[in-house]
Design an enzyme around this catalytic site. Structure first.
Site, short mmCIF file in Angstrom:
data_model
loop_
_atom_site.label_atom_id
_atom_site.label_comp_id
_atom_site.label_asym_id
_atom_site.label_seq_id
_atom_site.Cartn_x
_atom_site.Cartn_y
_atom_site.Cartn_z
N THR A 91 0.82 -1.21 0.00
CA THR A 91 0.00 0.00 0.00
C THR A 91 0.86 1.25 0.00
OG1 THR A 91 -1.78 -1.15 1.17
CG2 THR A 91 -1.81 1.25 1.22
N LEU A 147 -9.33 -1.71 8.28
CA LEU A 147 -8.64 -2.61 9.20
C LEU A 147 -9.13 -2.43 10.63
CD1 LEU A 147 -6.55 -4.70 9.91
CD2 LEU A 147 -4.80 -2.92 9.80
N THR A 188 -0.04 -2.68 15.50
CA THR A 188 0.19 -3.42 14.26
C THR A 188 0.11 -2.47 13.07
OG1 THR A 188 -2.16 -4.02 14.19
CG2 THR A 188 -0.64 -5.64 15.12
N ALA A 189 0.31 -1.18 13.33
CA ALA A 189 0.19 -0.17 12.28
C ALA A 189 1.56 0.23 11.74
CB ALA A 189 -0.58 1.04 12.81
N ARG A 190 2.20 1.18 12.39
CA ARG A 190 3.50 1.66 11.95
C ARG A 190 4.39 1.94 13.15
NH1 ARG A 190 2.31 -0.23 7.93
NH2 ARG A 190 2.12 0.65 5.83
N ASP A 231 4.05 -5.26 16.23
CA ASP A 231 4.49 -5.95 15.02
C ASP A 231 5.40 -5.06 14.19
OD1 ASP A 231 4.29 -8.26 13.16
OD2 ASP A 231 3.28 -6.82 11.84
N GLU A 233 13.11 -0.71 10.31
CA GLU A 233 12.98 -2.14 10.01
C GLU A 233 13.83 -2.53 8.81
OE1 GLU A 233 8.30 -2.40 11.50
OE2 GLU A 233 8.80 -2.33 9.37
N HIS A 261 7.09 -7.65 11.86
CA HIS A 261 6.29 -7.08 10.77
C HIS A 261 5.69 -8.20 9.92
CE1 HIS A 261 5.75 -3.11 8.45
NE2 HIS A 261 4.77 -3.93 8.12
N ALA A 286 2.44 -9.45 10.51
CA ALA A 286 0.99 -9.53 10.65
C ALA A 286 0.28 -9.65 9.31
CB ALA A 286 0.46 -8.30 11.40
N TRP A 287 0.84 -9.05 8.28
CA TRP A 287 0.19 -9.04 6.96
C TRP A 287 0.44 -10.32 6.17
CZ3 TRP A 287 2.97 -9.30 2.27
CH2 TRP A 287 4.37 -9.36 2.44
#
Length: 321
Positions: free
Chosen positions: A79, A163, A236-238, A262, A267, A288, A290-291
């Site tokens: 995204t 989400l 779990t966003a940023r 997450d 990163e 990272h 979760a997705w």
């Protein structure tokens, strides 16, 4: 546009671990070159002659675009489009399309998994069994770590888009009450509580908002102190939405019941991070991931195909910039 539809996927292994079907994607082009990863000094060379670039996180800057005159389309396998110079792409008439909403079920269930792990003290009990504490127990069970039920508790949410809405529905299925917080930089809404009113009411706080100039370090020392003693914090966003040093210090103080993230501000955390210290109690960190459900990643492939097919049909889809 060149008659040959030649596409180059610069970081294929960031998406596909060999468990996805790429048949449709291959069919979108006359030629599809897959690279597992691409270093910054390899980008320009690999995109020479390509009409389509596919990238998850590899940077495509203005100098690369200038050196690749055949390039007409950039497909971002994510995204976020901060890895593409959108202004330079627009100036050269290059269409940039991203993927959207592909990971909602995966990230939503990961968020609840983290919340459940904190509430049930899952890591602590797993570690206790591995260390032989159950084997040495005087009775049939171990109850050394206090467990709390989610039913009847209040979940505060910062970010309530697709989400956040999915997470709210899952939380409500566990019997939780959901309260929504007002994000800075956005028009006030009657169904959103100011942060100072939201935080003292919630038993758990989850973040599902973008990182920008208004939300960086949104949750810091003051905000963490406003939470109830024993509250949980989940991100779990940023990375960067939470002041990481403040979170580490608050967990050490015992004020929070636990935290899970997450994401980190950098990163991978090659230079370390305050949250990676080994003395921080009741902290869960996932990389990272979760997705990353296979279904979620396959949706990205399908959206890449949709975006390519729409572009070649003359009606670009999910265009950004």
């Amino acid at each position: 546009m060149s008659a040959l539809r030649r596409a180059v996927f610069l970081d294929h292994h960031s998406l596909d671990l060999g468990d996805l079907s790429l048949d449709r994607l291959r069919g979108c082009f006359d030629e599809l070159q897959l690279y597992s990863a691409t270093a910054p000094d390899q980008v320009m060379e690999r995109l020479l002659g390509a009409t389509v670039a596919i990238s998850n996180k590899v940077m495509i800057d203005a100098s690369t675009l200038a050196a690749c005159p055949n390039l007409k389309l950039i497909l971002v396998a994510a995204t976020g489009t901060n890895n593409v110079d959108l202004q330079a792409a627009q100036a050269r008439g290059i269409v940039v399309s991203n993927c959207q909403g592909y990971g909602t079920p995966s990230v939503a269930q990961h968020t609840l998994a983290l919340l459940l792990a904190l509430a049930t003290r899952l890591p602590d009990y797993q570690h206790a069994v591995a260390e032989g504490q159950w084997t040495r127990a005087k009775q049939f069970c171990l109850l050394d770590f206090p467990i709390v039920e989610l039913e009847g508790k209040t979940l505060g949410m910062l970010g309530h888009g697709e989400l956040g809405g999915a997470v709210a529905r899952l939380a409500e299925a566990f019997g939780m009450r959901v309260l929504l917080g007002q994000l800075p930089g956005r028009p006030p809404r009657e169904d959103r509580l100011p942060l100072d009113e939201l935080l003292p009411q919630v038993d758990a706080l989850t973040l599902h908002c973008p990182l920008n100039e208004h939300t960086r370090n949104l949750i810091g020392t003051r905000e963490l102190a406003l939470l109830k003693p024993g509250a949980f914090v989940i991100n779990t966003a940023r990375g960067g939405l939470i002041d990481e040093q403040a979170l580490a210090d608050t967990l050490r103080s015992g004020h929070l019941g636990g935290a899970a993230t997450d994401v980190l501000s950098v990163e991978p955390p090659v230079h370390g991070n305050p949250l990676l210290a080994k003395d921080i109690p009741r902290l869960i960190i996932t990389p990272h991931s979760a997705w990353g459900a296979v279904e979620s990643r396959q949706r990205i492939v399908e959206q890449l195909c949709e975006n390519a097919e729409a572009f070649f049909a003359g009606s670009p889809r999910r265009q950004v910039g």
